[in-house]
Design a protein around this motif. Structure first.
Motif, PDB file in Angstrom:
ATOM      1  N   MET A   1     -23.361  14.434 -48.144  1.00  0.00           N
ATOM      2  CA  MET A   1     -23.155  13.159 -46.827  1.00  0.00           C
ATOM      3  C   MET A   1     -21.869  13.855 -46.624  1.00  0.00           C
ATOM      4  O   MET A   1     -21.471  14.361 -47.444  1.00  0.00           O
ATOM      5  N   ALA A   2     -21.517  13.451 -45.404  1.00  0.00           N
ATOM      6  CA  ALA A   2     -20.143  14.771 -44.518  1.00  0.00           C
ATOM      7  C   ALA A   2     -19.116  13.119 -43.969  1.00  0.00           C
ATOM      8  O   ALA A   2     -19.206  12.185 -43.272  1.00  0.00           O
ATOM      9  N   ILE A   3     -18.116  13.427 -44.285  1.00  0.00           N
ATOM     10  CA  ILE A   3     -16.959  11.995 -44.041  1.00  0.00           C
ATOM     11  C   ILE A   3     -16.385  13.273 -42.490  1.00  0.00           C
ATOM     12  O   ILE A   3     -15.920  14.495 -43.258  1.00  0.00           O
ATOM     13  N   ILE A   4     -16.219  13.754 -41.298  1.00  0.00           N
ATOM     14  CA  ILE A   4     -15.910  14.476 -40.455  1.00  0.00           C
ATOM     15  C   ILE A   4     -14.811  13.266 -40.063  1.00  0.00           C
ATOM     16  O   ILE A   4     -14.319  12.268 -39.562  1.00  0.00           O
ATOM     17  N   LEU A   5     -13.716  14.734 -40.020  1.00  0.00           N
ATOM     18  CA  LEU A   5     -12.352  14.216 -39.116  1.00  0.00           C
ATOM     19  C   LEU A   5     -11.852  13.826 -37.297  1.00  0.00           C
ATOM     20  O   LEU A   5     -12.430  15.347 -37.476  1.00  0.00           O
ATOM     21  N   ARG A   6     -11.904  12.758 -37.028  1.00  0.00           N
ATOM     22  CA  ARG A   6     -12.038  13.182 -35.173  1.00  0.00           C
ATOM     23  C   ARG A   6     -10.725  12.723 -34.896  1.00  0.00           C
ATOM     24  O   ARG A   6     -10.399  12.839 -33.851  1.00  0.00           O
ATOM     25  N   LEU A   7      -9.477  13.336 -35.657  1.00  0.00           N
ATOM     26  CA  LEU A   7      -8.224  12.869 -35.343  1.00  0.00           C
ATOM     27  C   LEU A   7      -7.676  13.901 -34.189  1.00  0.00           C
ATOM     28  O   LEU A   7      -7.026  13.317 -33.299  1.00  0.00           O
ATOM     29  N   ASP A   8      -8.265  15.192 -33.942  1.00  0.00           N
ATOM     30  CA  ASP A   8      -7.250  15.490 -33.187  1.00  0.00           C
ATOM     31  C   ASP A   8      -8.152  15.603 -31.546  1.00  0.00           C
ATOM     32  O   ASP A   8      -7.848  15.023 -30.533  1.00  0.00           O
ATOM     33  N   ARG A   9      -9.561  14.739 -31.727  1.00  0.00           N
ATOM     34  CA  ARG A   9     -10.241  14.004 -30.395  1.00  0.00           C
ATOM     35  C   ARG A   9      -9.893  12.687 -30.149  1.00  0.00           C
ATOM     36  O   ARG A   9      -9.479  12.787 -28.771  1.00  0.00           O
ATOM     37  N   VAL A  10      -8.879  11.937 -30.654  1.00  0.00           N
ATOM     38  CA  VAL A  10      -8.168  11.041 -30.057  1.00  0.00           C
ATOM     39  C   VAL A  10      -6.369  11.363 -30.508  1.00  0.00           C
ATOM     40  O   VAL A  10      -5.970  10.856 -29.240  1.00  0.00           O
ATOM     41  N   MET A  11      -6.154  12.535 -31.173  1.00  0.00           N
ATOM     42  CA  MET A  11      -4.978  12.841 -30.564  1.00  0.00           C
ATOM     43  C   MET A  11      -4.424  13.224 -29.027  1.00  0.00           C
ATOM     44  O   MET A  11      -3.893  12.483 -28.550  1.00  0.00           O
ATOM     45  N   ALA A  12      -5.843  14.216 -28.979  1.00  0.00           N
ATOM     46  CA  ALA A  12      -5.813  14.035 -27.394  1.00  0.00           C
ATOM     47  C   ALA A  12      -5.352  13.514 -26.110  1.00  0.00           C
ATOM     48  O   ALA A  12      -5.479  13.268 -25.176  1.00  0.00           O
ATOM     49  N   ASP A  13      -7.294  12.304 -26.696  1.00  0.00           N
ATOM     50  CA  ASP A  13      -7.193  11.180 -25.496  1.00  0.00           C
ATOM     51  C   ASP A  13      -6.056  10.194 -25.464  1.00  0.00           C
ATOM     52  O   ASP A  13      -5.325   9.331 -24.336  1.00  0.00           O
ATOM     53  N   ARG A  14      -4.925  10.295 -26.564  1.00  0.00           N
ATOM     54  CA  ARG A  14      -3.844  10.034 -26.406  1.00  0.00           C
ATOM     55  C   ARG A  14      -2.754  10.769 -25.472  1.00  0.00           C
ATOM     56  O   ARG A  14      -1.353   9.931 -25.741  1.00  0.00           O
ATOM     57  N   LYS A  15      -2.728  12.277 -25.923  1.00  0.00           N
ATOM     58  CA  LYS A  15      -1.624  12.959 -25.403  1.00  0.00           C
ATOM     59  C   LYS A  15      -0.691  13.145 -26.285  1.00  0.00           C
ATOM     60  O   LYS A  15       0.387  12.798 -25.896  1.00  0.00           O
TER      61      LYS A  15
ATOM     62  N   GLY B   1     -12.279   3.736 -37.796  1.00  0.00           N
ATOM     63  CA  GLY B   1     -13.985   4.956 -37.082  1.00  0.00           C
ATOM     64  C   GLY B   1     -13.493   4.758 -35.513  1.00  0.00           C
ATOM     65  O   GLY B   1     -14.900   6.583 -35.755  1.00  0.00           O
ATOM     66  N   ASP B   2     -12.168   5.007 -35.011  1.00  0.00           N
ATOM     67  CA  ASP B   2     -12.184   6.391 -34.496  1.00  0.00           C
ATOM     68  C   ASP B   2     -11.828   7.985 -34.693  1.00  0.00           C
ATOM     69  O   ASP B   2     -12.226   8.429 -33.706  1.00  0.00           O
ATOM     70  N   ILE B   3     -10.944   7.630 -35.545  1.00  0.00           N
ATOM     71  CA  ILE B   3     -11.701   8.757 -36.627  1.00  0.00           C
ATOM     72  C   ILE B   3     -12.019   9.601 -37.049  1.00  0.00           C
ATOM     73  O   ILE B   3     -12.230  10.319 -37.518  1.00  0.00           O
ATOM     74  N   LEU B   4     -12.126   8.302 -38.701  1.00  0.00           N
ATOM     75  CA  LEU B   4     -13.399   8.920 -39.576  1.00  0.00           C
ATOM     76  C   LEU B   4     -15.154   8.809 -38.576  1.00  0.00           C
ATOM     77  O   LEU B   4     -15.260   7.325 -38.149  1.00  0.00           O
ATOM     78  N   GLU B   5     -15.993   9.650 -39.508  1.00  0.00           N
ATOM     79  CA  GLU B   5     -17.073   9.529 -38.588  1.00  0.00           C
ATOM     80  C   GLU B   5     -18.355  10.343 -39.995  1.00  0.00           C
ATOM     81  O   GLU B   5     -17.649  10.900 -40.522  1.00  0.00           O
ATOM     82  N   PHE B   6     -19.262   8.981 -40.315  1.00  0.00           N
ATOM     83  CA  PHE B   6     -19.918   9.488 -41.482  1.00  0.00           C
ATOM     84  C   PHE B   6     -21.146  10.152 -40.681  1.00  0.00           C
ATOM     85  O   PHE B   6     -22.052   9.909 -39.684  1.00  0.00           O
ATOM     86  N   THR B   7     -21.270  11.093 -41.748  1.00  0.00           N
ATOM     87  CA  THR B   7     -23.072  12.348 -41.252  1.00  0.00           C
ATOM     88  C   THR B   7     -23.313  12.079 -42.259  1.00  0.00           C
ATOM     89  O   THR B   7     -23.043  12.991 -42.969  1.00  0.00           O
ATOM     90  N   PRO B   8     -24.766  12.528 -42.254  1.00  0.00           N
ATOM     91  CA  PRO B   8     -25.715  12.179 -43.266  1.00  0.00           C
ATOM     92  C   PRO B   8     -25.323  13.868 -43.423  1.00  0.00           C
ATOM     93  O   PRO B   8     -25.215  14.873 -42.914  1.00  0.00           O
ATOM     94  N   ASP B   9     -26.315  14.372 -44.799  1.00  0.00           N
ATOM     95  CA  ASP B   9     -26.543  15.908 -45.195  1.00  0.00           C
ATOM     96  C   ASP B   9     -27.654  16.321 -44.054  1.00  0.00           C
ATOM     97  O   ASP B   9     -27.927  15.855 -43.942  1.00  0.00           O
ATOM     98  N   GLY B  10     -26.558  17.229 -43.512  1.00  0.00           N
ATOM     99  CA  GLY B  10     -27.354  17.980 -43.282  1.00  0.00           C
ATOM    100  C   GLY B  10     -27.458  17.976 -41.337  1.00  0.00           C
ATOM    101  O   GLY B  10     -28.119  18.532 -40.931  1.00  0.00           O
ATOM    102  N   GLU B  11     -26.999  17.097 -41.399  1.00  0.00           N
ATOM    103  CA  GLU B  11     -26.806  16.214 -39.382  1.00  0.00           C
ATOM    104  C   GLU B  11     -25.277  17.338 -39.612  1.00  0.00           C
ATOM    105  O   GLU B  11     -24.893  16.412 -38.035  1.00  0.00           O
ATOM    106  N   THR B  12     -24.513  17.639 -39.725  1.00  0.00           N
ATOM    107  CA  THR B  12     -23.437  18.219 -39.214  1.00  0.00           C
ATOM    108  C   THR B  12     -23.430  19.022 -38.025  1.00  0.00           C
ATOM    109  O   THR B  12     -24.614  19.897 -38.152  1.00  0.00           O
ATOM    110  N   ASP B  13     -22.329  18.494 -37.165  1.00  0.00           N
ATOM    111  CA  ASP B  13     -22.478  19.527 -36.132  1.00  0.00           C
ATOM    112  C   ASP B  13     -21.446  20.293 -35.692  1.00  0.00           C
ATOM    113  O   ASP B  13     -20.940  20.630 -34.883  1.00  0.00           O
ATOM    114  N   GLU B  14     -20.580  20.773 -36.961  1.00  0.00           N
ATOM    115  CA  GLU B  14     -19.723  21.377 -36.599  1.00  0.00           C
ATOM    116  C   GLU B  14     -19.977  22.572 -38.205  1.00  0.00           C
ATOM    117  O   GLU B  14     -21.098  22.874 -38.208  1.00  0.00           O
TER     118      GLU B  14
END
Length: 73
Positions: free
Chosen positions: A1-15, A60-73
């Motif tokens: 299980m992994a929680i991925i932070l997408r804060l950078d993406r949201v910050m970029a979208d909001r400039k 949910g815009d900032i936090l994303e759940f990814t099951p084990d072995g399915e991370t894209d990073e």
């Protein structure tokens, strides 16, 4: 299980910069940078609330759940 932070993406979208968001949220640049890069193991709900308030987003815009072995990073 992994929680991925997408804060950078949201910050970029909001400039919004790291320094600007840190000041508005009331946390240090270092702590916000650690959040942004996923180098944290926990986040306070008060901090998450302040970030969502300033970025006009949902947790949910900032936090994303990814099951084990399915991370894209």
């Amino acid at each position: 299980m992994a929680i991925i932070l997408r804060l950078d993406r949201v910050m970029a979208d909001r400039k919004i910069s790291l320094n600007e968001l840190a000041e508005k949220v009331g946390i240090t640049n270092v702590n916000l940078s650690n959040l942004k890069t996923g180098k944290v193991r926990a986040i306070r709900f008060t901090t998450l609330n302040a970030i969502c308030r300033e970025l006009h987003c949902q947790p949910g815009d900032i936090l994303e759940f990814t099951p084990d072995g399915e991370t894209d990073e």
